[in-house]
Every structure is written in structure tokens, then in C-alpha cells.
Design a protein around this motif. Structure first.
Motif, PDB file in Angstrom:
ATOM      1  N   TYR A 165       6.771  15.782  24.855  1.00 55.36           N
ATOM      2  CA  TYR A 165       5.349  15.927  25.117  1.00 55.36           C
ATOM      3  C   TYR A 165       4.554  15.592  23.866  1.00 55.36           C
ATOM      4  CZ  TYR A 165       0.979  18.015  26.706  1.00 55.36           C
ATOM      5  OH  TYR A 165      -0.327  18.217  27.082  1.00 55.36           O
ATOM      6  N   GLY A 166       3.415  14.948  24.005  1.00 55.18           N
ATOM      7  CA  GLY A 166       2.517  14.695  22.889  1.00 55.18           C
ATOM      8  C   GLY A 166       2.529  13.250  22.452  1.00 55.18           C
ATOM      9  N   PHE A 167       1.820  13.004  21.337  1.00 57.17           N
ATOM     10  CA  PHE A 167       1.611  11.637  20.865  1.00 57.17           C
ATOM     11  C   PHE A 167       2.780  11.115  20.038  1.00 57.17           C
ATOM     12  CE2 PHE A 167      -2.628  13.346  21.575  1.00 57.17           C
ATOM     13  CZ  PHE A 167      -3.238  12.315  22.259  1.00 57.17           C
ATOM     14  N   PRO A 207       6.194  10.995  20.260  1.00 57.18           N
ATOM     15  CA  PRO A 207       7.180  10.098  20.858  1.00 57.18           C
ATOM     16  C   PRO A 207       6.619   8.718  21.211  1.00 57.18           C
ATOM     17  CG  PRO A 207       7.365  12.295  21.787  1.00 57.18           C
ATOM     18  CD  PRO A 207       6.124  12.293  20.963  1.00 57.18           C
ATOM     19  N   LEU A 208       5.371   8.687  21.717  1.00 61.76           N
ATOM     20  CA  LEU A 208       4.770   7.403  22.068  1.00 61.76           C
ATOM     21  C   LEU A 208       4.514   6.573  20.812  1.00 61.76           C
ATOM     22  CD1 LEU A 208       3.581   5.526  24.210  1.00 61.76           C
ATOM     23  CD2 LEU A 208       1.388   6.700  23.916  1.00 61.76           C
ATOM     24  N   LEU A 209       3.989   7.204  19.762  1.00 62.55           N
ATOM     25  CA  LEU A 209       3.777   6.506  18.502  1.00 62.55           C
ATOM     26  C   LEU A 209       5.088   5.948  17.961  1.00 62.55           C
ATOM     27  CD1 LEU A 209       1.264   8.641  16.377  1.00 62.55           C
ATOM     28  CD2 LEU A 209       1.012   6.249  17.070  1.00 62.55           C
ATOM     29  N   LEU A 210       6.123   6.764  18.041  1.00 61.86           N
ATOM     30  CA  LEU A 210       7.418   6.361  17.507  1.00 61.86           C
ATOM     31  C   LEU A 210       7.982   5.163  18.250  1.00 61.86           C
ATOM     32  CD1 LEU A 210       9.644   6.909  15.504  1.00 61.86           C
ATOM     33  CD2 LEU A 210      10.546   8.659  17.034  1.00 61.86           C
ATOM     34  N   ARG A 211       7.875   5.198  19.572  1.00 63.15           N
ATOM     35  CA  ARG A 211       8.428   4.084  20.356  1.00 63.15           C
ATOM     36  C   ARG A 211       7.629   2.800  20.132  1.00 63.15           C
ATOM     37  NH1 ARG A 211      12.372   3.466  23.658  1.00 63.15           N
ATOM     38  NH2 ARG A 211      12.381   1.832  25.233  1.00 63.15           N
ATOM     39  N   ARG A 216       3.273  13.549  10.329  1.00 61.70           N
ATOM     40  CA  ARG A 216       3.841  14.528  11.275  1.00 61.70           C
ATOM     41  C   ARG A 216       5.167  15.075  10.761  1.00 61.70           C
ATOM     42  NH1 ARG A 216       2.803  14.761  16.718  1.00 61.70           N
ATOM     43  NH2 ARG A 216       5.051  14.776  17.120  1.00 61.70           N
ATOM     44  N   ARG A 217       5.942  14.213  10.154  1.00 63.09           N
ATOM     45  CA  ARG A 217       7.256  14.650   9.669  1.00 63.09           C
ATOM     46  C   ARG A 217       7.111  15.719   8.594  1.00 63.09           C
ATOM     47  NH1 ARG A 217      12.561  13.240   9.502  1.00 63.09           N
ATOM     48  NH2 ARG A 217      12.210  11.694  11.123  1.00 63.09           N
ATOM     49  N   LEU A 269       2.039  12.334  27.587  1.00 61.42           N
ATOM     50  CA  LEU A 269       0.701  12.543  27.035  1.00 61.42           C
ATOM     51  C   LEU A 269      -0.110  13.478  27.928  1.00 61.42           C
ATOM     52  CD1 LEU A 269      -0.300   8.912  25.984  1.00 61.42           C
ATOM     53  CD2 LEU A 269       0.434  10.763  24.481  1.00 61.42           C
ATOM     54  N   PRO A 270      -1.017  14.252  27.333  1.00 61.54           N
ATOM     55  CA  PRO A 270      -1.923  15.056  28.160  1.00 61.54           C
ATOM     56  C   PRO A 270      -2.830  14.143  28.974  1.00 61.54           C
ATOM     57  CG  PRO A 270      -2.539  15.147  25.837  1.00 61.54           C
ATOM     58  CD  PRO A 270      -1.217  14.467  25.890  1.00 61.54           C
ATOM     59  N   ALA A 271      -3.333  14.641  30.091  1.00 62.48           N
ATOM     60  CA  ALA A 271      -4.140  13.817  31.001  1.00 62.48           C
ATOM     61  C   ALA A 271      -5.368  13.244  30.313  1.00 62.48           C
ATOM     62  CB  ALA A 271      -4.540  14.649  32.226  1.00 62.48           C
ATOM     63  N   TRP A 272      -6.022  14.062  29.461  1.00 66.47           N
ATOM     64  CA  TRP A 272      -7.247  13.570  28.808  1.00 66.47           C
ATOM     65  C   TRP A 272      -6.942  12.385  27.905  1.00 66.47           C
ATOM     66  CZ3 TRP A 272      -7.588  13.151  23.611  1.00 66.47           C
ATOM     67  CH2 TRP A 272      -6.718  13.912  22.824  1.00 66.47           C
ATOM     68  N   ALA A 273      -5.754  12.383  27.270  1.00 71.45           N
ATOM     69  CA  ALA A 273      -5.390  11.276  26.383  1.00 71.45           C
ATOM     70  C   ALA A 273      -5.184   9.985  27.165  1.00 71.45           C
ATOM     71  CB  ALA A 273      -4.131  11.630  25.601  1.00 71.45           C
ATOM     72  N   ILE A 274      -4.611  10.088  28.367  1.00 69.03           N
ATOM     73  CA  ILE A 274      -4.424   8.897  29.197  1.00 69.03           C
ATOM     74  C   ILE A 274      -5.771   8.376  29.680  1.00 69.03           C
ATOM     75  CG2 ILE A 274      -3.424   8.040  31.340  1.00 69.03           C
ATOM     76  CD1 ILE A 274      -1.138   9.982  30.963  1.00 69.03           C
ATOM     77  N   VAL A 275      -6.659   9.287  30.084  1.00 70.40           N
ATOM     78  CA  VAL A 275      -7.978   8.884  30.576  1.00 70.40           C
ATOM     79  C   VAL A 275      -8.774   8.182  29.481  1.00 70.40           C
ATOM     80  CG1 VAL A 275     -10.193   9.748  31.416  1.00 70.40           C
ATOM     81  CG2 VAL A 275      -8.068  10.676  32.348  1.00 70.40           C
ATOM     82  N   VAL A 276      -8.715   8.715  28.258  1.00 68.82           N
ATOM     83  CA  VAL A 276      -9.446   8.111  27.144  1.00 68.82           C
ATOM     84  C   VAL A 276      -8.698   6.908  26.583  1.00 68.82           C
ATOM     85  CG1 VAL A 276     -10.313   8.498  24.808  1.00 68.82           C
ATOM     86  CG2 VAL A 276     -10.557  10.282  26.539  1.00 68.82           C
TER      87      VAL A 276
END
Length: 493
Positions: free
Chosen positions: A32-34, A36-40, A197-198, A435-442
Motif C-alpha cells: 500500500y502507498g506510493f 512500491p509504485l515509485l520503486l517499480r 523513505r529508506r 494507492l489511495p483513491a484520492w491519489a489515483i483521482v489526482v
């Protein structure tokens, strides 16, 4: 910052890593969160875009030393020693150049100063955008040589510039440099976020961010420390290179120019139209008048230069010949070293007056920033210091990329039954579902907007997603085939 994943190290390998960076998510339990997406995204962009960044860094490194290479290759044309003598009238030098090169139309003159020769530039229709430049010793009036130039650049500098911009492949080649510039800032900022983050919550975080951990055991941990901490030091410079490179790229650069025009924030043009004349405005461009313009009287150059000097234009200048009989001469400052001098005036030689003026102080802020950024990108804004900084950026970027690929290799599976050449992606596919829903919407509209403004980024991002989806579908199908039991044949068949 990192150019190949600050944690590309995430694939299963011989070295144990924290769960955040090393353990791919199991199917059905996406992280959950940003992070994993950033990493990929950082992993894909680092592995696939880094080769383009390597080419840009190597060709840019070669371009940083172009002034020194010019001095070695064209010293006879570019340098003139005063030896206590005073410079001859510019009109006399131009007359010598015309006598040595009677073909073409006089376009511009850059009077020699501080050991430099006078450059007399001619337009020839057969040269297209290129021009013919005659170099004159300002102290003797003797012609020292001739070169075919491009916007004042020597053949060698032009060759290096084309190599950096388009690999000598023309319009098609410009896609490589735009792709590199489009992704560089995204990879850099994404890597910085991952490195932050690390170390969030850790004691001495600033030191951990800026300095590699030399106590870490050899392998991916130590390599990652060098990779990421070096990237942090390079971050500001890489962001500037990315932004300035995009301003003159093919697609993003066109959007940038349109935005400046819409905001009325572009570089103001110097009007050369004489009062009461109906002739066109030449705009005071690099090449002055077009090829085939009405011949001008070079004897007027001395008066034009004297009027410009009286009006406050000191330092190195370029004198532009009128485009036609109804246009004025132009004199513009061409000092690109900080603090820059970029004022310009249009002079009516017939009456000896300044008819219009363009002061650098009156340029819009965006026009100033764009101009300064481009000069910094080209290595001229701070003189040799600028060249050294650019060379350090290029070498540092190459090191960061090398360390990134080294991490990828370090994280490869080494077990006999799972041996591989390189590591796998550090995060399972579908990380964006976490990602949280608001992050996908924005985020979706933001990504679409970025994709429109930076088409090379948008197109390749879609390509990454398409490859990811196809590979995921193929692997899911393969797993289903393996898991499906084979029914025994009916008895007696």
C-alpha cells in the motif's frame, strides 16, 4: 537521487535486504502507498532509459571541452595578438573580408577584442542555415582564414553539438535526447524520494542521505550507498540539465515556446523597421538579413558601432547588417558570461540615430531564466567553471548509472535452480492498485497532462505499462497451465 533504482536491489538474490526493498509482493497482497509504485517506475525507467542517458552524458562531456578543442583546431583563425597595436577601423576589416570572399551577402560582424579575431559573416543560398565566416586580424587587417559556421559555431563545435542533440541522425535522432531529458528529472526526483523513505526516522538522516555507508558489507548495500548519495549531490544540476534540454527539444520545446508566447513571456524582438518605411522587420536574429538581401555599404559600420557605444553598449557586440533598404542596422551585446550583457539597439545609419532599443533588464523573467539556463547548459555562463561543473555532472551521472546496473547484477538469483543473469523487478506488478483513491483521482489527470506536455515521456510510459500488462498476462496464463491437472484417459480408450 538515483538513476537506476535506488533500490533496484529489490530482486531476490544472495544478499538479505529489508522487506521494503527486497521482497516482491505476493499475489493478492499488493503493498500500500506510493513507495512500491515509485520503486517499480524507477526500476523500469532506470533500466530502459539509462542507455539513452549514457549517450547524452558521453556526448555532453565531449561538448564541454569544445572551446579548448576549437582553440587547438582553429587557433590560426580565432586568435590574434595585439602586440601593442591598436585595432584598425571595423569597416577596413570588413572590406578586406569582402575582397577575400566576394560571394554572398554580408550578414553580421563581430569586432575582435582581447586577442580574438574579427568575424565577418556572409550568407550564401547554397549553405542553407550555415554561413561563411571570414576571420580578420583586427590589428593588421589581414585575412587569417575562412570557415563554414552554424550560428557562429565552428565546424568542430557544430559536429559535437549535432552529436549531442541528434547523433547526426537529423530529426529522428532528436528523439533520443528528448527521451533522456524527459525522464531524467522524473528518475532523479523519484530516486531521491526512495532514498529519503529508506532513511526516514533514522538518526543522522542528513549524513546518511549525503554520504555512502562505508561500513556496509560489499555488495548491493555498499553499491546502493554510492549510487544514491552521489545522486543526491548531482540532483540540482541534473534537474537544470533536464529542464534546459527540454526547452529546445522537438515536441516539449514546441510546447514550451507556445506557453511563452501565450504568456507574452518570450524574448522581446528588436524592431529594425525605419520610421516611415514599409519594409519587413528582421527581428535582429542570428543571421541578420536573409540570403540575397540588398547589399549594404560596409563603410557605415564604423558610425553604427560608434553610435551604439555612445548609447551604452560596451563589451563584445555583434553588428547585424540591414535586411533591406528600409531596415536599420542592429548592434547587440553578445557577452554570455555572468553577469551577462544582452542589450541591443537598432541604428539608422543615414541619420545617425538609434531608432529602437531592447534592454535585457526589460525581458520577462521567464525569458531571462530560459536564456540563462541554455547558456549554463552549453557551458558558457560561468566560463571555465561552468565547463568543469558540466564535466563533473556527466562523469557523476555515468558513475550513478554504472552503480545502478551493478546493483541489478548483484541482486540476480544465484541458486542452481533459479540462476539468472540479472535481478528481477523489486515490486510485483499492479503496485498502483495499492494507492489511495484520492491519489489515483489526482494522479491520472496529472500524468495525462505531463504526457501531453512531454510526449516522449507519455509515449514511453504507456509502453512500459503495456509491456508490464502483457508480461503479467502471459505469466498468469503459464501458471494456470501448470496448475491445471491432466485428466486420465477413460478406461478402454
Amino acid at each position: 537521487m538515483s538513476v537506476i533504482s535506488a533500490a533496484t536491489a529489490g530482486a531476490t538474490g544472495p544478499v538479505s535486504e529489508p522487506a521494503e526493498a527486497s521482497t516482491p509482493s505476493a499475489p493478492g497482497s499488493q503493498p500500500y502507498g506510493f513507495g512500491p509504485l515509485l520503486l517499480r517506475l524507477h526500476f523500469y525507467a532506470g533500466v530502459l532509459v539509462a542507455p539513452f542517458l549514457v549517450v547524452a552524458a558521453l556526448t555532453g562531456l565531449a561538448f564541454t571541452v569544445s572551446p579548448q578543442l576549437d582553440g587547438m583546431a582553429y587557433g590560426a583563425e580565432l586568435r590574434a595578438e595585439a602586440d601593442g597595436r591598436s585595432a584598425r577601423p571595423v569597416s577596413e576589416q570588413v572590406a578586406a573580408a569582402i575582397a577575400a570572399h566576394p560571394e554572398g551577402t554580408l550578414s553580421a560582424v563581430t569586432p575582435g577584442d582581447q586577442g580574438a579575431t574579427t568575424k565577418v559573416v556572409f550568407n550564401l543560398p547554397e549553405l542553407g542555415e550555415n554561413q561563411h565566416t571570414v576571420y580578420v586580424d583586427p590589428y593588421t587587417g589581414r585575412v587569417l582564414g575562412q570557415l563554414t559556421t552554424w550560428f557562429g559555431a565552428t565546424p568542430l563545435t557544430t559536429w559535437l553539438d549535432d552529436l549531442h542533440r541528434n547523433l547526426h541522425l537529423g530529426v529522428v535522432g532528436r528523439h533520443y535526447s528528448e527521451l533522456a531529458a524527459s525522464w531524467l528529472w522524473i528518475i532523479a526526483l523519484g530516486g531521491l524520494a526512495l532514498w529519503w523513505r529508506r532513511h526516514r526516522g533514522a538518526r543522522g538522516r542528513a549524513r546518511r542521505l549525503l554520504l555512502p555507508d562505508l561500513t556496509a558489507r560489499k555488495g548491493v548495500r555498499r553499491t546502493r550507498g554510492w549510487h544514491a548519495s552521489t545522486g543526491v549531490w548531482l540532483l540540482i544540476g541534473l534537474l537544470i540539465l533536464s529542464a534546459t534540454g527540454l526547452t529546445w527539444s522537438r515536441y516539449a520545446g514546441a510546447h514550451f515556446s507556445s506557453a511563452l508566447e501565450a504568456l507574452d513571456a518570450g524574448r522581446p524582438e528588436l524592431s529594425t523597421t525605419l520610421t516611415g518605411a514599409a519594409g519587413p522587420d528582421s527581428g535582429g536574429g542570428h543571421h541578420g538579413g536573409p540570403a540575397g538581401a540588398t547589399p549594404v555599404d560596409p563603410a557605415a559600420i564604423d558610425q553604427v558601432l560608434r553610435i551604439a557605444r555612445t548609447d551604452g553598449l560596451d563589451g563584445p557586440v555583434e553588428i547585424g547588417a540591414p535586411a533591406d533598404a528600409s531596415s536599420a542596422w542592429t548592434v547587440t551585446q553578445v557577452d554570455d558570461v555572468w553577469p551577462v550583457r544582452k542589450d541591443g539597439v537598432a541604428v539608422d545609419a543615414a541619420v545617425g540615430t538609434v531608432v529602437s532599443r531592447n534592454d535585457y533588464a526589460d525581458w520577462p523573467v521567464l525569458a531571462k531564466l530560459s536564456s540563462l539556463g541554455i547558456m549554463a547548459h552549453m557551458g558558457v555562463l560561468f566560463g571555465p567553471v561552468n565547463q568543469i561543473l558540466l564535466a563533473a555532472l556527466a562523469v557523476g551521472l555515468l558513475c550513478v548509472i554504472f552503480w545502478g546496473y551493478r546493483m541489478w547484477w548483484h541482486r540476480r538469483p544465484t541458486r542452481a535452480d533459479r540462476r539468472a543473469i540479472v535481478g528481477a523487478s523489486p515490486v510485483a506488478r499492479g503496485a498502483w492498485w495499492g494507492l489511495p483513491a484520492w491519489a489515483i483521482v489526482v494522479g491520472l489527470p496529472t500524468v495525462f497532462l505531463l504526457g501531453w506536455a512531454l510526449p516522449m515521456f507519455g509515449g514511453t510510459l504507456l509502453g512500459f505499462l503495456a509491456v508490464d500488462l502483457v508480461v503479467a498476462a502471459v505469466r498468469r496464463r503459464g501458471r494456470r497451465d501448470i496448475a491445471t491437472p491432466i485428466s486420465p484417459a477413460p478406461a478402454g480408450s
